[in-house]
Design an enzyme around this catalytic site. Structure first.
Site, short mmCIF file in Angstrom:
data_model
loop_
_atom_site.label_atom_id
_atom_site.label_comp_id
_atom_site.label_asym_id
_atom_site.label_seq_id
_atom_site.Cartn_x
_atom_site.Cartn_y
_atom_site.Cartn_z
N CYS A 37 10.00 1.97 1.56
CA CYS A 37 9.59 1.38 2.83
C CYS A 37 9.51 -0.14 2.78
CB CYS A 37 8.23 1.93 3.24
SG CYS A 37 6.95 1.43 2.08
N ASP A 39 7.22 -1.95 1.36
CA ASP A 39 5.87 -2.48 1.25
C ASP A 39 5.64 -3.08 -0.14
OD1 ASP A 39 5.58 -1.57 3.75
OD2 ASP A 39 4.25 0.08 3.28
N CYS A 63 1.48 -0.49 4.88
CA CYS A 63 0.88 0.41 5.83
C CYS A 63 -0.61 0.61 5.53
CB CYS A 63 1.59 1.76 5.77
SG CYS A 63 1.29 2.59 4.22
N CYS A 106 2.53 5.76 -1.09
CA CYS A 106 1.61 4.62 -0.96
C CYS A 106 0.60 4.64 -2.10
CB CYS A 106 0.87 4.68 0.38
SG CYS A 106 1.90 5.15 1.79
FE1 FES Z 1 6.11 0.24 6.99
FE2 FES Z 1 4.77 1.26 4.92
S1 FES Z 1 6.60 1.90 5.79
S2 FES Z 1 4.22 -0.24 6.31
FE1 FES Z 2 5.21 2.74 2.22
FE2 FES Z 2 2.73 3.22 2.76
S1 FES Z 2 4.42 3.71 3.95
S2 FES Z 2 3.49 2.13 1.10
#
Ligand code: FES
Ligand code: FES
Length: 127
Positions: A37, A39, A63, A106
């Site tokens: 993602c 992040d 996120c 995450c």
């Molecule tokens: Fe966008 Fe984690 S995917 S904030």
């Molecule tokens: Fe990717 Fe949370 S959606 S770290």
């Protein structure tokens, strides 16, 4: 997708946001990214001479679950030795925060950030 109350609590009142001077020899920095993602999480540990984590701070661009996971681990690692801290598993984090399957990565980010910080510390202190 509904966030658990614990995620929302950490997201709205994140613990230990910020950072330390990365050039301080007692500071370990772990910076990791989630390929899924994009992040990014930066976790810094302040480590005493006995290998005990005295303080921890984080900055996470990501996120709510990533922010909550990093906030939670800054609380968990304090007072632990670096050897104990690396035993923290993403499954513990995911369970504590009741993360749904799509948000498991995450919590993996937070586990990886601890490992990266400890590796940084060991690199800094290997003679
Ligand atoms: Fe966008 Fe984690 S995917 S904030
Ligand atoms: Fe990717 Fe949370 S959606 S770290």
């Amino acid at each position: 997708m509904a966030y658990s109350e614990k995620v929302i609590d950490h997201y709205e009142n994140p613990r230990n946001v910020g950072g330390f001077d990365k050039n301080d020899p007692t500071v370990a920095t772990g910076m990791v990214g989630a390929p899924a993602c994009g992040d990014v999480m930066k976790l810094q540990l302040k480590i005493g001479p006995n290998g005990i984590i005295e303080d921890a701070k984080f900055k996470t661009y990501g996120c709510g679950s990533a922010i909550a996971s990093s906030s939670l681990v800054t609380e968990w690692v304090k007072g632990k030795s670096i050897d104990e801290a690396v035993l923290i598993k993403n499954t513990h984090i995911a369970e504590e925060l009741a993360l749904p399957p799509v948000k498991i990565h995450c919590s993996i980010l937070a586990e990886d950030a601890i490992k990266a910080a400890v590796a940084d510390y060991k690199k800094k202190h290997s003679a």
